[in-house]
Design a protein around this motif. Structure first.
Motif, PDB file in Angstrom:
ATOM      1  N   GLU A 140      35.899 -21.919  -4.001  1.00 15.40           N
ATOM      2  CA  GLU A 140      34.590 -21.603  -3.422  1.00 15.40           C
ATOM      3  C   GLU A 140      34.681 -21.393  -1.922  1.00 15.40           C
ATOM      4  O   GLU A 140      34.034 -20.503  -1.353  1.00 15.40           O
ATOM      5  CB  GLU A 140      33.582 -22.716  -3.729  1.00 15.40           C
ATOM      6  N   GLU A 256      24.526 -11.225   0.355  1.00 20.05           N
ATOM      7  CA  GLU A 256      25.492 -11.787  -0.600  1.00 20.05           C
ATOM      8  C   GLU A 256      26.046 -13.117  -0.095  1.00 20.05           C
ATOM      9  O   GLU A 256      26.142 -14.092  -0.850  1.00 20.05           O
ATOM     10  CB  GLU A 256      26.642 -10.801  -0.823  1.00 20.05           C
ATOM     11  N   GLU A 258      24.711 -15.142   2.168  1.00 21.67           N
ATOM     12  CA  GLU A 258      23.643 -16.142   2.200  1.00 21.67           C
ATOM     13  C   GLU A 258      23.405 -16.735   0.810  1.00 21.67           C
ATOM     14  O   GLU A 258      23.285 -17.951   0.653  1.00 21.67           O
ATOM     15  CB  GLU A 258      22.347 -15.502   2.709  1.00 21.67           C
ATOM     16  N   ALA A 259      23.347 -15.868  -0.187  1.00 16.31           N
ATOM     17  CA  ALA A 259      23.081 -16.329  -1.554  1.00 16.31           C
ATOM     18  C   ALA A 259      24.191 -17.247  -2.044  1.00 16.31           C
ATOM     19  O   ALA A 259      23.930 -18.288  -2.668  1.00 16.31           O
ATOM     20  CB  ALA A 259      22.939 -15.125  -2.489  1.00 16.31           C
ATOM     21  N   PHE A 260      25.444 -16.888  -1.748  1.00 18.28           N
ATOM     22  CA  PHE A 260      26.568 -17.706  -2.206  1.00 18.28           C
ATOM     23  C   PHE A 260      26.565 -19.069  -1.533  1.00 18.28           C
ATOM     24  O   PHE A 260      26.763 -20.100  -2.188  1.00 18.28           O
ATOM     25  CB  PHE A 260      27.896 -16.989  -1.926  1.00 18.28           C
ATOM     26  N   LYS A 262      24.020 -20.652  -0.168  1.00 17.25           N
ATOM     27  CA  LYS A 262      22.879 -21.429  -0.647  1.00 17.25           C
ATOM     28  C   LYS A 262      23.190 -22.027  -2.022  1.00 17.25           C
ATOM     29  O   LYS A 262      22.834 -23.167  -2.317  1.00 17.25           O
ATOM     30  CB  LYS A 262      21.639 -20.525  -0.752  1.00 17.25           C
ATOM     31  N   GLU A 263      23.881 -21.260  -2.850  1.00 18.82           N
ATOM     32  CA  GLU A 263      24.266 -21.751  -4.175  1.00 18.82           C
ATOM     33  C   GLU A 263      25.191 -22.966  -4.068  1.00 18.82           C
ATOM     34  O   GLU A 263      25.030 -23.954  -4.788  1.00 18.82           O
ATOM     35  CB  GLU A 263      24.965 -20.633  -4.952  1.00 18.82           C
ATOM     36  N   GLN A 264      26.158 -22.884  -3.148  1.00 16.17           N
ATOM     37  CA  GLN A 264      27.091 -24.001  -2.977  1.00 16.17           C
ATOM     38  C   GLN A 264      26.369 -25.241  -2.449  1.00 16.17           C
ATOM     39  O   GLN A 264      26.634 -26.362  -2.892  1.00 16.17           O
ATOM     40  CB  GLN A 264      28.231 -23.605  -2.023  1.00 16.17           C
ATOM     41  N   ALA A 266      23.246 -25.929  -2.919  1.00 17.45           N
ATOM     42  CA  ALA A 266      22.335 -26.421  -3.959  1.00 17.45           C
ATOM     43  C   ALA A 266      23.047 -27.286  -4.992  1.00 17.45           C
ATOM     44  O   ALA A 266      22.412 -28.102  -5.667  1.00 17.45           O
ATOM     45  CB  ALA A 266      21.652 -25.250  -4.653  1.00 17.45           C
ATOM     46  N   LYS A 267      24.370 -27.132  -5.109  1.00 18.52           N
ATOM     47  CA  LYS A 267      25.121 -27.948  -6.068  1.00 18.52           C
ATOM     48  C   LYS A 267      25.085 -29.424  -5.675  1.00 18.52           C
ATOM     49  O   LYS A 267      25.250 -30.305  -6.512  1.00 18.52           O
ATOM     50  CB  LYS A 267      26.560 -27.457  -6.155  1.00 18.52           C
ATOM     51  N   ASP A 280      26.867 -21.342   6.724  1.00 18.57           N
ATOM     52  CA  ASP A 280      25.533 -20.766   6.588  1.00 18.57           C
ATOM     53  C   ASP A 280      24.812 -20.746   7.930  1.00 18.57           C
ATOM     54  O   ASP A 280      24.134 -19.766   8.267  1.00 18.57           O
ATOM     55  CB  ASP A 280      24.718 -21.577   5.573  1.00 18.57           C
TER      56      ASP A 280
END
Length: 302
Positions: A140, A256, A258-260, A262-264, A266-267, A280
């Motif tokens: 990641e 792209e 930002e989304a990745f 934010k996903e990390q 959020a985990k 970020d």
């Protein structure tokens, strides 16, 4: 650091020599559970470190100053005192010296960001080193860095195309000014010949003939000005199209990344949340200076 063994002392020394941003990431990774909600404060303090580090560089004697500034790892005592004052911790010289002894964990008479953060939050070097940092080659993290690198690449390309558009617009503006000058000269001569052609006589007839020739075809300077303006206009439109495309690419890569990230985040787990937060946050800073759309530029006469 009397409670550390030699290996731990060596590890901490390595951390102290990382650049400020890497020290901050190391710290946030270690203490994310406690400091996650205060991460923005850490980032703002990092920006202050950078500001004073640049001043520290500028104050160096010419013989000891590197050719260009690069992000450092520590502030000396003078600039450390300035830093504490800047963040609202005003201390007398005596008070500062007392506190600086507590801050300067590796006793090198410098204040790294990691040392400041440990002191600021009343933590220990030993606890810092005991906390997990995760693997720097995690899938990641590698993907996140690749996305950030792509953002930087497209950002640079968008900036380049923006500058090319600005140059093309400047050229067009210059050509438009030349065209206006030639058109005004042509109009002035037309008026002059019209006035001379009024009435009768040899001079009037000569003026009428000259006026007819004058109106039949644009003079060479005016023709050249029109052609140059047309070429400059087409060049500007090509530059505008290229700039818009580059800006779209930049915006897409930014979204792209930002989304990745934010996903990390959020985990909500793992020892590298500090690093992901920092990536970020740096992305948001870069976003502030993202090139603007060329559509916003208005061209005179078009």
């Amino acid at each position: 650091m009397s409670d550390l063994n030699e290996r731990q002392k060596g590890e901490f020394e390595k951390v102290c020599h990382l650049k400020y941003s890497d020290q901050a990431k190391f710290y946030l990774n270690a203490f994310w559970t406690e400091l996650g909600p205060k991460a923005e404060t850490v980032f703002e303090q990092y920006k202050k470190f950078i500001e004073l580090d640049k001043q520290q560089y500028s104050a160096l004697p010419e013989g000891k100053k590197p050719e260009v500034w690069t992000e450092g790892s520590s502030l000396d005592e003078f600039w450390s005192h300035k830093f504490l004052e800047n963040i609202g911790k005003t201390l007398s010289v005596v008070q500062f010296r007392q506190e600086f002894k507590k801050i300067d964990a590796n006793t090198d008479k410098q204040m790294g960001m990691i040392e400041f953060l440990i002191w600021e939050h009343n933590q220990s070097v030993k606890e810092l080193l005991m906390r997990p940092q995760g693997s720097g080659d995690g899938k990641e993290l590698i993907e996140a860095q690749a996305l950030l690198d792509e953002v930087s690449k497209t950002f640079a390309e968008a900036e380049k195309k923006k500058n090319e558009l600005a140059a093309a617009e400047a050229e067009l503006k210059s050509e438009l000014a030349k065209l206006q000058e030639q058109e005004e000269a042509h109009a002035a001569k037309t008026k002059q010949l019209q006035e001379k052609s009024e009435g009768s006589g040899v001079q009037a007839m000569r003026a009428k003939n000259e006026l007819a020739q004058h109106l039949a075809e644009d003079p060479l300077p005016l023709r050249k000005a029109k052609l140059s303006t047309e070429a400059a206009s087409k060049k500007t439109e090509r530059a505008r199209t290229a700039a818009e495309h580059a800006l779209d690419q930049c915006a897409n890569r930014l979204a792209e990344a930002e989304a990745f990230l934010k996903e990390q985040m959020a985990k909500g787990g793992g020892p590298q949340l500090g690093t992901f937060y920092w990536m970020d946050r740096e992305l948001q800073e870069k976003k502030k200076f993202m090139p603007k759309s060329g559509k916003e530029v208005k061209l005179v006469g078009f």
